[in-house]
Motif scaffolding. Sequence first.
Motif, mmCIF file in Angstrom:
data_model
loop_
_atom_site.group_PDB
_atom_site.id
_atom_site.type_symbol
_atom_site.label_atom_id
_atom_site.label_comp_id
_atom_site.label_asym_id
_atom_site.label_seq_id
_atom_site.Cartn_x
_atom_site.Cartn_y
_atom_site.Cartn_z
ATOM 1 N N LYS A 25 14.834 -1.072 -32.911
ATOM 2 C CA LYS A 25 15.518 -1.251 -31.625
ATOM 3 C C LYS A 25 15.716 0.046 -30.857
ATOM 4 C CE LYS A 25 18.327 -4.983 -33.433
ATOM 5 N NZ LYS A 25 19.718 -5.398 -33.664
ATOM 6 N N THR A 26 15.713 1.195 -31.549
ATOM 7 C CA THR A 26 16.064 2.446 -30.890
ATOM 8 C C THR A 26 14.924 3.465 -30.824
ATOM 9 O OG1 THR A 26 16.925 3.317 -32.978
ATOM 10 C CG2 THR A 26 18.496 2.209 -31.514
ATOM 11 N N ASP A 27 13.720 3.072 -31.179
ATOM 12 C CA ASP A 27 12.563 3.957 -31.101
ATOM 13 C C ASP A 27 11.313 3.094 -31.251
ATOM 14 O OD1 ASP A 27 11.191 6.320 -30.815
ATOM 15 O OD2 ASP A 27 12.057 7.287 -32.581
ATOM 16 N N TYR A 28 10.153 3.671 -30.959
ATOM 17 C CA TYR A 28 8.918 2.924 -31.147
ATOM 18 C C TYR A 28 8.508 2.982 -32.618
ATOM 19 C CZ TYR A 28 8.249 2.291 -26.190
ATOM 20 O OH TYR A 28 8.397 1.898 -24.895
ATOM 21 N N SER A 29 8.423 1.835 -33.217
ATOM 22 C CA SER A 29 7.996 1.698 -34.599
ATOM 23 C C SER A 29 7.411 0.307 -34.762
ATOM 24 C CB SER A 29 9.187 1.871 -35.546
ATOM 25 O OG SER A 29 8.786 1.632 -36.873
ATOM 26 N N ALA A 30 6.326 0.218 -35.513
ATOM 27 C CA ALA A 30 5.679 -1.079 -35.719
ATOM 28 C C ALA A 30 5.384 -1.254 -37.198
ATOM 29 C CB ALA A 30 4.387 -1.173 -34.910
ATOM 30 N N TRP A 31 5.155 -2.490 -37.585
ATOM 31 C CA TRP A 31 4.735 -2.800 -38.951
ATOM 32 C C TRP A 31 3.386 -3.470 -38.854
ATOM 33 C CZ3 TRP A 31 3.444 -6.661 -42.401
ATOM 34 C CH2 TRP A 31 3.515 -6.298 -43.750
ATOM 35 N N PHE A 32 2.390 -2.926 -39.557
ATOM 36 C CA PHE A 32 1.007 -3.405 -39.515
ATOM 37 C C PHE A 32 0.644 -4.136 -40.799
ATOM 38 C CE2 PHE A 32 0.584 -0.419 -36.106
ATOM 39 C CZ PHE A 32 -0.566 -0.762 -35.407
ATOM 40 N N ALA A 33 -0.158 -5.177 -40.667
ATOM 41 C CA ALA A 33 -0.820 -5.832 -41.797
ATOM 42 C C ALA A 33 -2.187 -6.260 -41.277
ATOM 43 C CB ALA A 33 -0.022 -7.037 -42.290
ATOM 44 N N TYR A 34 -3.245 -5.681 -41.862
ATOM 45 C CA TYR A 34 -4.586 -5.991 -41.360
ATOM 46 C C TYR A 34 -5.635 -5.742 -42.425
ATOM 47 C CZ TYR A 34 -5.127 -0.965 -40.624
ATOM 48 O OH TYR A 34 -5.201 0.385 -40.797
ATOM 49 N N THR A 35 -6.817 -6.226 -42.131
ATOM 50 C CA THR A 35 -7.967 -6.041 -43.005
ATOM 51 C C THR A 35 -9.076 -5.367 -42.220
ATOM 52 O OG1 THR A 35 -7.392 -8.034 -44.239
ATOM 53 C CG2 THR A 35 -9.634 -7.248 -44.456
ATOM 54 N N LEU A 36 -9.635 -4.309 -42.783
ATOM 55 C CA LEU A 36 -10.836 -3.693 -42.213
ATOM 56 C C LEU A 36 -12.021 -4.448 -42.801
ATOM 57 C CD1 LEU A 36 -10.253 0.164 -42.484
ATOM 58 C CD2 LEU A 36 -9.995 -1.302 -40.495
ATOM 59 N N VAL A 37 -12.800 -5.068 -41.945
ATOM 60 C CA VAL A 37 -13.959 -5.837 -42.391
ATOM 61 C C VAL A 37 -15.210 -5.030 -42.068
ATOM 62 C CG1 VAL A 37 -15.225 -8.009 -42.169
ATOM 63 C CG2 VAL A 37 -12.723 -7.999 -41.989
ATOM 64 N N PHE A 38 -15.947 -4.654 -43.117
ATOM 65 C CA PHE A 38 -17.169 -3.875 -42.982
ATOM 66 C C PHE A 38 -18.371 -4.793 -43.151
ATOM 67 C CE2 PHE A 38 -13.988 -0.932 -44.404
ATOM 68 C CZ PHE A 38 -14.277 0.250 -43.754
ATOM 69 N N ASN A 39 -19.373 -4.617 -42.302
ATOM 70 C CA ASN A 39 -20.628 -5.335 -42.455
ATOM 71 C C ASN A 39 -21.714 -4.467 -41.835
ATOM 72 O OD1 ASN A 39 -22.548 -7.189 -43.060
ATOM 73 N ND2 ASN A 39 -21.955 -8.664 -41.484
ATOM 74 N N SER A 40 -22.033 -3.399 -42.534
ATOM 75 C CA SER A 40 -23.023 -2.455 -42.019
ATOM 76 C C SER A 40 -23.975 -2.085 -43.150
ATOM 77 C CB SER A 40 -22.313 -1.204 -41.482
ATOM 78 O OG SER A 40 -21.696 -0.504 -42.546
ATOM 79 N N THR A 41 -24.921 -1.231 -42.857
ATOM 80 C CA THR A 41 -25.838 -0.776 -43.896
ATOM 81 C C THR A 41 -25.124 0.159 -44.862
ATOM 82 O OG1 THR A 41 -26.567 1.018 -42.448
ATOM 83 C CG2 THR A 41 -27.883 -1.002 -42.439
ATOM 84 N N GLU A 42 -24.039 0.816 -44.396
ATOM 85 C CA GLU A 42 -23.333 1.768 -45.241
ATOM 86 C C GLU A 42 -22.351 1.080 -46.195
ATOM 87 O OE1 GLU A 42 -20.971 6.011 -44.719
ATOM 88 O OE2 GLU A 42 -21.641 4.909 -42.956
ATOM 89 N N TYR A 43 -21.568 0.124 -45.693
ATOM 90 C CA TYR A 43 -20.562 -0.559 -46.508
ATOM 91 C C TYR A 43 -20.556 -2.047 -46.221
ATOM 92 C CZ TYR A 43 -18.438 4.054 -47.272
ATOM 93 O OH TYR A 43 -18.210 5.355 -47.617
ATOM 94 N N LYS A 44 -20.252 -2.809 -47.262
ATOM 95 C CA LYS A 44 -20.018 -4.248 -47.138
ATOM 96 C C LYS A 44 -18.721 -4.540 -47.873
ATOM 97 C CE LYS A 44 -24.442 -6.000 -46.058
ATOM 98 N NZ LYS A 44 -24.539 -5.446 -44.751
ATOM 99 N N GLY A 45 -17.893 -5.385 -47.295
ATOM 100 C CA GLY A 45 -16.636 -5.740 -47.929
ATOM 101 C C GLY A 45 -15.467 -5.492 -47.005
ATOM 102 N N SER A 46 -14.274 -5.386 -47.582
ATOM 103 C CA SER A 46 -13.071 -5.225 -46.771
ATOM 104 C C SER A 46 -12.044 -4.361 -47.484
ATOM 105 C CB SER A 46 -12.459 -6.596 -46.467
ATOM 106 O OG SER A 46 -11.984 -7.191 -47.661
ATOM 107 N N LEU A 47 -11.124 -3.810 -46.692
ATOM 108 C CA LEU A 47 -9.958 -3.083 -47.186
ATOM 109 C C LEU A 47 -8.724 -3.704 -46.559
ATOM 110 C CD1 LEU A 47 -10.968 0.685 -46.900
ATOM 111 C CD2 LEU A 47 -10.471 -0.564 -49.000
#
Length: 182
Positions: free
Chosen positions: A104-126
Motif C-alpha cells: 500500500k505504501t510503495d511499489y511492490s509486486a508478487w510474480f508467479a510465472y513460467t518461462l517457456v523455451f522452444n528454441s534450438t538452444e533450449y526446450k522446456g520451462s522454468l
Amino acid sequence: MRGFAVKFSLLLFFFLFISQSALAARKTFKPPKPCKRFVLYLHDLLLEKNELSNSTSARMLNASKLGNYQFGSLFVFNDPMTKDQNLHSPPVATAQGFYFYDYKTDYSAWFAYTLVFNSTEYKGSLSIMGADLMMEKTRDLSVVGGTGDFFMARGIATFSTDAMEGIKYFRVKMDIKLYECY
C-alpha cells in the motif's frame, strides 16, 4: 578432588565446543558456482483497450482506493523474452503468468510465472515466483522448478529494472543462475 577434575574437564570441553561452534557460524556462506547461467530481458507491454492486439499483458483487477501504488491490481501476461534489450529481437522464450501489486505504501509486486523455451538452444520451462520490491536496484526471485532441459532446476532469477515508461511498458533484466541442474 577427583569429582572436581571431572566437572572441570566437562565444563572446559563444553566451552571449547561452544566457542568452535560460534567460530564456524561466523564464516560467510559462499554459494556454489551455478551449473547454468544466462541473462534474458522481459518486455511487458500494457496498452490501452483499443490497442489490445499489440499488448503482452492485461489488467484483470483494478487497483483499490487504498493508495497511489496500484495496490490490489492483478495483471496476466505472456511477455517475450529476448537475449538483448531490443523488444523486436527474436524471442528465445515467453514468460507466462501473473503479477499483482501487494503493497500500500510503495511499489511492490508478487510474480508467479513460467518461462517457456522452444528454441534450438533450449526446450522446456522454468517456474519462477517471488516478491519484486521494485524500488530496490536488484531483487531475487526463486526458480522453483523446471521441465525439459531444466528438469527439476532450482536457483535464483535476479531482477533489475532496465527501462520503464510508466505502467505501459517496462523491461526487466533477468540474470538467471541455476544451482541444481539434472
